[in-house]
Write a protein that holds these residues in place. Structure first.
Motif, PDB file in Angstrom:
ATOM      1  N   VAL A  79       0.809  -1.303  -0.179  1.00 22.12           N
ATOM      2  CA  VAL A  79       0.080   0.042  -0.020  1.00 22.12           C
ATOM      3  C   VAL A  79       0.954   1.197  -0.166  1.00 22.12           C
ATOM      4  O   VAL A  79       1.792   1.369   1.012  1.00 22.12           O
ATOM      5  CB  VAL A  79      -0.873   0.027   1.290  1.00 22.12           C
ATOM      6  CG1 VAL A  79      -1.959   1.333   1.310  1.00 22.12           C
ATOM      7  CG2 VAL A  79      -1.740  -1.249   1.269  1.00 22.12           C
ATOM      8  N   PHE A  81       0.503   5.581  -0.256  1.00 25.32           N
ATOM      9  CA  PHE A  81      -0.247   6.746  -0.387  1.00 25.32           C
ATOM     10  C   PHE A  81       0.423   7.671  -1.192  1.00 25.32           C
ATOM     11  O   PHE A  81      -0.551   8.185  -1.871  1.00 25.32           O
ATOM     12  CB  PHE A  81      -0.574   7.048   1.167  1.00 25.32           C
ATOM     13  CG  PHE A  81      -1.280   6.333   2.066  1.00 25.32           C
ATOM     14  CD1 PHE A  81      -2.663   6.412   2.017  1.00 25.32           C
ATOM     15  CD2 PHE A  81      -0.697   5.132   2.845  1.00 25.32           C
ATOM     16  CE1 PHE A  81      -3.414   5.451   2.794  1.00 25.32           C
ATOM     17  CE2 PHE A  81      -1.403   4.511   3.531  1.00 25.32           C
ATOM     18  CZ  PHE A  81      -2.889   4.482   3.634  1.00 25.32           C
ATOM     19  N   ASN A  82       1.431   7.783  -1.326  1.00 22.84           N
ATOM     20  CA  ASN A  82       2.037   8.995  -2.067  1.00 22.84           C
ATOM     21  C   ASN A  82       3.561   8.687  -2.448  1.00 22.84           C
ATOM     22  O   ASN A  82       4.441   8.561  -1.592  1.00 22.84           O
ATOM     23  CB  ASN A  82       2.096  10.349  -1.415  1.00 22.84           C
ATOM     24  CG  ASN A  82       2.490  11.452  -2.085  1.00 22.84           C
ATOM     25  OD1 ASN A  82       2.169  11.640  -3.244  1.00 22.84           O
ATOM     26  ND2 ASN A  82       3.502  11.960  -1.691  1.00 22.84           N
ATOM     27  N   VAL A  96      -1.563  -1.402  -4.016  1.00 19.62           N
ATOM     28  CA  VAL A  96      -2.584  -0.280  -3.842  1.00 19.62           C
ATOM     29  C   VAL A  96      -1.935   0.914  -3.762  1.00 19.62           C
ATOM     30  O   VAL A  96      -1.012   1.435  -2.954  1.00 19.62           O
ATOM     31  CB  VAL A  96      -3.729  -0.379  -2.557  1.00 19.62           C
ATOM     32  CG1 VAL A  96      -4.639   0.834  -2.774  1.00 19.62           C
ATOM     33  CG2 VAL A  96      -4.557  -1.629  -2.509  1.00 19.62           C
ATOM     34  N   PHE A  98      -2.394   5.219  -3.975  1.00 14.26           N
ATOM     35  CA  PHE A  98      -3.315   6.163  -4.087  1.00 14.26           C
ATOM     36  C   PHE A  98      -2.776   7.316  -4.634  1.00 14.26           C
ATOM     37  O   PHE A  98      -3.567   8.163  -5.373  1.00 14.26           O
ATOM     38  CB  PHE A  98      -3.644   6.582  -2.542  1.00 14.26           C
ATOM     39  CG  PHE A  98      -4.418   5.653  -1.897  1.00 14.26           C
ATOM     40  CD1 PHE A  98      -5.641   5.470  -1.959  1.00 14.26           C
ATOM     41  CD2 PHE A  98      -3.744   4.701  -0.774  1.00 14.26           C
ATOM     42  CE1 PHE A  98      -6.557   4.455  -1.381  1.00 14.26           C
ATOM     43  CE2 PHE A  98      -4.361   3.670  -0.309  1.00 14.26           C
ATOM     44  CZ  PHE A  98      -5.867   3.843  -0.465  1.00 14.26           C
ATOM     45  N   ASN A  99      -1.376   7.524  -4.812  1.00 16.76           N
ATOM     46  CA  ASN A  99      -0.906   8.875  -5.782  1.00 16.76           C
ATOM     47  C   ASN A  99       0.398   8.432  -6.082  1.00 16.76           C
ATOM     48  O   ASN A  99       1.258   8.472  -5.234  1.00 16.76           O
ATOM     49  CB  ASN A  99      -0.865   9.895  -4.847  1.00 16.76           C
ATOM     50  CG  ASN A  99      -0.420  11.262  -5.350  1.00 16.76           C
ATOM     51  OD1 ASN A  99      -0.877  11.577  -6.605  1.00 16.76           O
ATOM     52  ND2 ASN A  99       0.311  12.090  -5.063  1.00 16.76           N
ATOM     53  N   THR A 116      -4.649   1.570  -8.738  1.00 12.99           N
ATOM     54  CA  THR A 116      -4.120   2.825  -8.801  1.00 12.99           C
ATOM     55  C   THR A 116      -4.855   3.885  -9.209  1.00 12.99           C
ATOM     56  O   THR A 116      -6.100   3.653  -9.699  1.00 12.99           O
ATOM     57  CB  THR A 116      -2.648   2.521  -9.928  1.00 12.99           C
ATOM     58  OG1 THR A 116      -3.478   2.293 -11.235  1.00 12.99           O
ATOM     59  CG2 THR A 116      -1.910   1.150  -9.736  1.00 12.99           C
ATOM     60  N   VAL A 117      -4.343   4.889  -9.383  1.00 16.41           N
ATOM     61  CA  VAL A 117      -5.030   6.115  -9.675  1.00 16.41           C
ATOM     62  C   VAL A 117      -4.716   6.469 -11.201  1.00 16.41           C
ATOM     63  O   VAL A 117      -5.357   6.585 -12.086  1.00 16.41           O
ATOM     64  CB  VAL A 117      -4.612   7.443  -8.804  1.00 16.41           C
ATOM     65  CG1 VAL A 117      -5.340   8.831  -9.561  1.00 16.41           C
ATOM     66  CG2 VAL A 117      -5.362   7.296  -7.548  1.00 16.41           C
ATOM     67  N   VAL A 135      -8.557   3.529  -8.430  1.00 15.36           N
ATOM     68  CA  VAL A 135      -9.110   3.968  -7.259  1.00 15.36           C
ATOM     69  C   VAL A 135      -9.976   4.897  -7.481  1.00 15.36           C
ATOM     70  O   VAL A 135     -10.238   6.051  -8.111  1.00 15.36           O
ATOM     71  CB  VAL A 135      -8.023   4.803  -6.331  1.00 15.36           C
ATOM     72  CG1 VAL A 135      -8.632   5.275  -5.294  1.00 15.36           C
ATOM     73  CG2 VAL A 135      -6.677   3.999  -6.017  1.00 15.36           C
TER      74      VAL A 135
END
Length: 313
Positions: A79, A81-82, A96, A98-99, A116-117, A135
């Protein structure tokens, strides 16, 4: 199982919503008891770089801010997040992100879903056991955005209403003080309010940059939302007092100003600008009211007592 925390020594990050993120992580990563006995501890990085070297095996791998490189094996989910992600090894559950960009090298294996985004780069020879998803792709973001904005409007309206009524009940003299300050020193109130509104965040950031003053800077950053809201409430009361003149109820005056501002808040863009103006003016009025001398003459709305007749002898 106790995760090991790796901190980049040169990085200084504040952790926001750790409890919520941790709950989301538990849902994504699954129960720790599902790991095999030969797997290592979970790898959690707050800020810096997450690296699973070739031949290394970890449980779940999570990074909040920074790049992630997986050349070894992640037995649960990865995972991010950025930050950018490069997977050359094996992830036995989901990835996963997020950014950030995602590259899955030839020979890499992701046995679960790739979520993914941005559009990921999956090289020939890479294996994705599950599905490639985006996402939030299943949500109607337009409807969700309107619903969330309306929910925020309702919550902020109730909060400012309760705060204003509480302040007026707790300090009845506040009504007269901010009314007189806003009426007699409008220019000064706008000036002081603008300085406070724009300078306080700068001061908070500078304090955070100073190592020994980090707690004070963080406390100031957290207090800004409350300070701005108090200013907004004061601005609403000054507006209400222009409509509901003295000596009518201070609560009625506040409700009049508050109602106008909250209706304007429903208008996109205009509502935000009105909030800034009200907060600036309210902060300035409070500052001016605190600096006023107790002997400041009354406003024209409150006539002075008639002189005592001269005594006759």
């Amino acid at each position: 199982m106790r995760p090991r925390l790796h901190h980049n020594r040169t990085g200084r990050a504040s952790v926001v919503l750790i409890a919520g993120i941790a709950a989301a992580l538990v849902l994504i990563a699954g129960p720790a008891g599902a790991q095999d006995a030969d797997s290592r501890d979970d790898l959690v990085v707050l800020t810096g770089s997450l690296v699973v070297a070739e031949g290394e095996t970890v449980g779940s791998a999570v990074i909040f801010d920074g790049p992630a490189t997986v050349d070894g094996t992640v037995r649960e989910s990865l995972v991010v997040f950025n930050g950018p992600v490069v997977v050359s090894g094996t992830v036995e559950r989901d990835v996963v992100v997020f950014n950030g960009s995602v590259v899955v090298r030839s020979g890499a294996t992701i046995e679960g879903n790739l979520i993914t985004v941005e559009s990921p780069t999956v090289e020939d020879g890479a294996t994705i056991g599950g599905e490639e998803r985006r996402v939030g792709a299943e949500f109607d973001w337009a409807t969700f955005g309107f619903a969330s904005r309306f929910a925020w409007w309702v919550g902020y309206s109730i909060s400012t209403l309760l705060l204003g009524l509480f302040l007026l009940a707790l300090a009845p003299g506040l009504d007269r003080a901010i009314h007189d300050a806003g009426r007699s020193q409008t220019g000064a109130a706008i000036g002081f309010g603008a300085v406070a509104f724009f300078l306080l965040p700068v001061v908070a950031v500078l304090l955070v940059a100073i190592v020994v003053a980090i707690p004070l800077g963080l406390f100031l950053l957290l207090a800004l939302a409350l300070l701005y809201t108090i200013g907004y409430v004061a601005g609403a009361h000054v507006l209400g007092r222009r409509l509901v003149t003295w000596p009518r109820s201070r609560f009625v005056a506040f409700l009049a100003g508050w109602g106008i501002l909250r209706l304007l808040a429903l208008i996109p863009v205009i509502g935000g600008l009105v909030w800034i103006v009200a907060a600036i003016f309210g902060l300035g009025v409070l500052w001016v009211a605190m600096r006023r001398s107790p002997t400041t003459p009354a406003t024209p709305e409150t006539p002075a007592a008639p002189p005592m007749p001269a005594s006759t002898t």
